[in-house]
Scaffold this motif. Structure first.
Motif, PDB file in Angstrom:
ATOM      1  N   GLU A  71      11.162  -3.777   0.546  1.00  0.00           N
ATOM      2  CA  GLU A  71      10.741  -5.085   0.043  1.00  0.00           C
ATOM      3  C   GLU A  71      10.300  -5.960   1.210  1.00  0.00           C
ATOM      4  O   GLU A  71      10.776  -5.803   2.331  1.00  0.00           O
ATOM      5  N   ARG A  72       9.405  -6.902   0.923  1.00  0.00           N
ATOM      6  CA  ARG A  72       9.021  -7.897   1.920  1.00  0.00           C
ATOM      7  C   ARG A  72      10.212  -8.815   2.180  1.00  0.00           C
ATOM      8  O   ARG A  72      10.968  -9.116   1.265  1.00  0.00           O
ATOM      9  N   VAL A  73      10.345  -9.272   3.411  1.00  0.00           N
ATOM     10  CA  VAL A  73      11.374 -10.269   3.725  1.00  0.00           C
ATOM     11  C   VAL A  73      10.688 -11.627   3.704  1.00  0.00           C
ATOM     12  O   VAL A  73       9.820 -11.912   4.527  1.00  0.00           O
ATOM     13  N   GLU A  74      11.046 -12.438   2.702  1.00  0.00           N
ATOM     14  CA  GLU A  74      10.416 -13.751   2.580  1.00  0.00           C
ATOM     15  C   GLU A  74      11.147 -14.747   3.476  1.00  0.00           C
ATOM     16  O   GLU A  74      12.353 -14.945   3.340  1.00  0.00           O
ATOM     17  N   ARG A  75      10.413 -15.353   4.395  1.00  0.00           N
ATOM     18  CA  ARG A  75      11.010 -16.352   5.278  1.00  0.00           C
ATOM     19  C   ARG A  75      10.142 -17.608   5.266  1.00  0.00           C
ATOM     20  O   ARG A  75       8.926 -17.521   5.155  1.00  0.00           O
ATOM     21  N   ALA A  76      10.807 -18.737   5.428  1.00  0.00           N
ATOM     22  CA  ALA A  76      10.069 -19.999   5.415  1.00  0.00           C
ATOM     23  C   ALA A  76       9.463 -20.304   6.780  1.00  0.00           C
ATOM     24  O   ALA A  76       8.793 -21.296   6.968  1.00  0.00           O
TER      25      ALA A  76
ATOM     26  N   SER B   5       4.535 -15.042  11.956  1.00  0.00           N
ATOM     27  CA  SER B   5       4.935 -13.937  12.829  1.00  0.00           C
ATOM     28  C   SER B   5       5.900 -12.995  12.122  1.00  0.00           C
ATOM     29  O   SER B   5       6.081 -11.879  12.529  1.00  0.00           O
ATOM     30  N   HIS B   6       6.524 -13.496  11.040  1.00  0.00           N
ATOM     31  CA  HIS B   6       7.496 -12.650  10.341  1.00  0.00           C
ATOM     32  C   HIS B   6       6.882 -11.953   9.128  1.00  0.00           C
ATOM     33  O   HIS B   6       7.581 -11.350   8.346  1.00  0.00           O
ATOM     34  N   SER B   7       5.552 -12.069   8.959  1.00  0.00           N
ATOM     35  CA  SER B   7       4.941 -11.486   7.758  1.00  0.00           C
ATOM     36  C   SER B   7       5.071  -9.970   7.724  1.00  0.00           C
ATOM     37  O   SER B   7       4.879  -9.360   6.692  1.00  0.00           O
ATOM     38  N   SER B   8       5.382  -9.364   8.874  1.00  0.00           N
ATOM     39  CA  SER B   8       5.508  -7.905   8.889  1.00  0.00           C
ATOM     40  C   SER B   8       6.952  -7.442   8.759  1.00  0.00           C
ATOM     41  O   SER B   8       7.228  -6.262   8.861  1.00  0.00           O
TER      42      SER B   8
ATOM     43  N   THR C  82      12.578  13.065   0.170  1.00  0.00           N
ATOM     44  CA  THR C  82      13.003  11.682   0.403  1.00  0.00           C
ATOM     45  C   THR C  82      11.947  10.773  -0.209  1.00  0.00           C
ATOM     46  O   THR C  82      10.751  11.038  -0.094  1.00  0.00           O
ATOM     47  N   GLU C  83      12.400   9.716  -0.881  1.00  0.00           N
ATOM     48  CA  GLU C  83      11.457   8.821  -1.565  1.00  0.00           C
ATOM     49  C   GLU C  83      11.527   7.405  -1.006  1.00  0.00           C
ATOM     50  O   GLU C  83      12.610   6.871  -0.765  1.00  0.00           O
ATOM     51  N   LEU C  84      10.350   6.821  -0.798  1.00  0.00           N
ATOM     52  CA  LEU C  84      10.236   5.398  -0.481  1.00  0.00           C
ATOM     53  C   LEU C  84       9.627   4.723  -1.699  1.00  0.00           C
ATOM     54  O   LEU C  84       8.546   5.114  -2.150  1.00  0.00           O
ATOM     55  N   SER C  85      10.318   3.737  -2.258  1.00  0.00           N
ATOM     56  CA  SER C  85       9.732   3.021  -3.391  1.00  0.00           C
ATOM     57  C   SER C  85       9.567   1.558  -3.004  1.00  0.00           C
ATOM     58  O   SER C  85      10.270   1.053  -2.121  1.00  0.00           O
ATOM     59  N   GLY C  86       8.641   0.885  -3.662  1.00  0.00           N
ATOM     60  CA  GLY C  86       8.414  -0.525  -3.356  1.00  0.00           C
ATOM     61  C   GLY C  86       7.180  -1.026  -4.062  1.00  0.00           C
ATOM     62  O   GLY C  86       6.347  -0.244  -4.521  1.00  0.00           O
ATOM     63  N   GLY C  87       7.059  -2.336  -4.145  1.00  0.00           N
ATOM     64  CA  GLY C  87       5.905  -2.939  -4.795  1.00  0.00           C
ATOM     65  C   GLY C  87       4.716  -3.004  -3.859  1.00  0.00           C
ATOM     66  O   GLY C  87       4.807  -2.593  -2.691  1.00  0.00           O
ATOM     67  N   PRO C  88       3.578  -3.548  -4.330  1.00  0.00           N
ATOM     68  CA  PRO C  88       2.401  -3.699  -3.470  1.00  0.00           C
ATOM     69  C   PRO C  88       2.754  -4.537  -2.245  1.00  0.00           C
ATOM     70  O   PRO C  88       3.440  -5.551  -2.352  1.00  0.00           O
ATOM     71  N   GLY C  89       2.307  -4.100  -1.068  1.00  0.00           N
ATOM     72  CA  GLY C  89       2.559  -4.854   0.154  1.00  0.00           C
ATOM     73  C   GLY C  89       3.953  -4.685   0.730  1.00  0.00           C
ATOM     74  O   GLY C  89       4.313  -5.353   1.694  1.00  0.00           O
TER      75      GLY C  89
END
Length: 334
Positions: free
Chosen positions: A278-283, A287-290, A103-110
């Motif tokens: 992927e990171r979930v970008e929220r305005a 608290s949502h940085s994780s 099983t593979e997890l791919s993603g960018g830094p962070g």
């Protein structure tokens, strides 16, 4: 049931079929389940000849009835589904990581690849009481990180130490060391690691692309050959030892600008299941940085492109542990 008849295989002539029937051996199943030595004496035929006939018949007609209990035992020993500890990921993976598969997890830094791998290792060692091989090729894993995550699961120091002992860490920073390690594990190292605490159920490589991608530029052929060797030994280890292999990969952008796993087309056939993180970008607040999103991009069990969101701190059990893990996340590069 398959009735015996002459010519079914070399050596099974009319006379032997007649003698076997006289001895109440009328079907292929009768031959396979009988005592060959005793049968050879009763039919006045050589043991060697009868043994050869049985072997050919077995190869030709393997679908003999087995009990449900036997099938269940075989399933338990050959395939297990290991929960990642993360309900969202388990949903995408159709219950969890399957042994015998990559099983593979791919993603960018962070994107949280490493953090997810740490969480999987902790969950398997603490909750499932099984051993994990963790191959770290980036230097991102520390015992203090794992301990912090275990402290979020239990305040019992003895349980924390027992779980830590079931996670076996190898730090390898080039493809030759990785191959040496994988070959050594496949040829007996896995059993040695199992002694003293649960059998090895997962092999995690974080990250497989860190040691492969630098070789795919210049000496293309050599790099490709080494990549296929890594893939081959991981696949056979997963199948032969019934372990789940979890690897992480970097991402690149396609011509249309979409994120896609790295290492090219040849590697894309290796993992049975691939997930893009992927990171979930929220305005809204920090608290949502994780928060992360996970998209299923390859699977033989589920429709592709289904997406789940989850918090990287899914395992936290207390405020202190949660804040500790948040600090980890903020410094996590993968």
């Amino acid at each position: 049931m398959v009735v015996l008849r002459e010519g079914m295989c070399p050596g099974l002539d009319e006379d032997l079929v007649r003698d076997l029937r006289a001895a109440d051996i009328k079907t292929v199943e009768d031959v396979v389940s009988s005592d060959i030595e005793e049968l050879a004496q009763r039919c006045s035929v050589s043991y060697k000849a009868l043994f050869a006939i049985r072997r050919v018949l077995l190869a030709q007609h393997t679908a003999f009835p087995v009990s449900g209990a036997d099938l269940y035992e075989e399933l338990l020993s050959s395939t297990a589904i290991l929960s990642t500890g993360n309900p969202s990921l388990d949903k995408l993976l159709d219950s969890g990581l399957y042994t015998g598969e990559i099983t593979e997890l791919s993603g960018g830094p962070g994107s949280g690849k490493s953090q997810v791998c740490f969480g999987v290792a902790v969950h398997i060692s603490y909750h499932l009481k099984q051993s994990v091989i963790f191959i770290d090729t980036t230097g991102g894993l520390t015992a203090s990180r794992l301990l912090q995550m275990l402290q979020a699961e239990t305040s019992n120091t003895e349980e924390q130490m027992e779980a830590l002992q079931r996670i076996h860490i190898f730090r390898l920073f080039n493809i030759f060391s990785l191959l040496d390690c994988l070959y050594s594990l496949r040829s007996g190292g896995l059993q040695q690691v199992s002694v003293g605490g649960g059998s090895v159920k997962a092999v995690i490589v974080d990250s497989v692309s860190a040691v492969i991608s630098p070789l795919l530029g210049g000496k293309q052929n050599e790099g490709m050959s080494l990549m296929i060797q890594v893939a081959g030994v991981l696949k056979t280890m997963a199948k032969d030892f019934n372990v789940a292999a979890l690897v992480t990969n970097h991402v690149t952008r396609s011509g249309s600008g979409e994120l896609q796993p790295g290492l090219g087309v040849s590697w894309s056939h290796i993992p049975r299941t691939r997930i893009l993180l992927e990171r979930v970008e929220r305005a809204t607040p920090v608290s949502h940085s994780s928060m992360r999103s996970a998209t299923l991009i390859k699977s033989s069990r589920q429709p592709c492109h289904i997406k789940e969101e989850f918090d990287l701190q899914w395992g936290s059990r207390s405020k202190e542990a949660s804040s500790g893990k948040r600090k980890l996340d903020e410094t996590d590069s993968g």
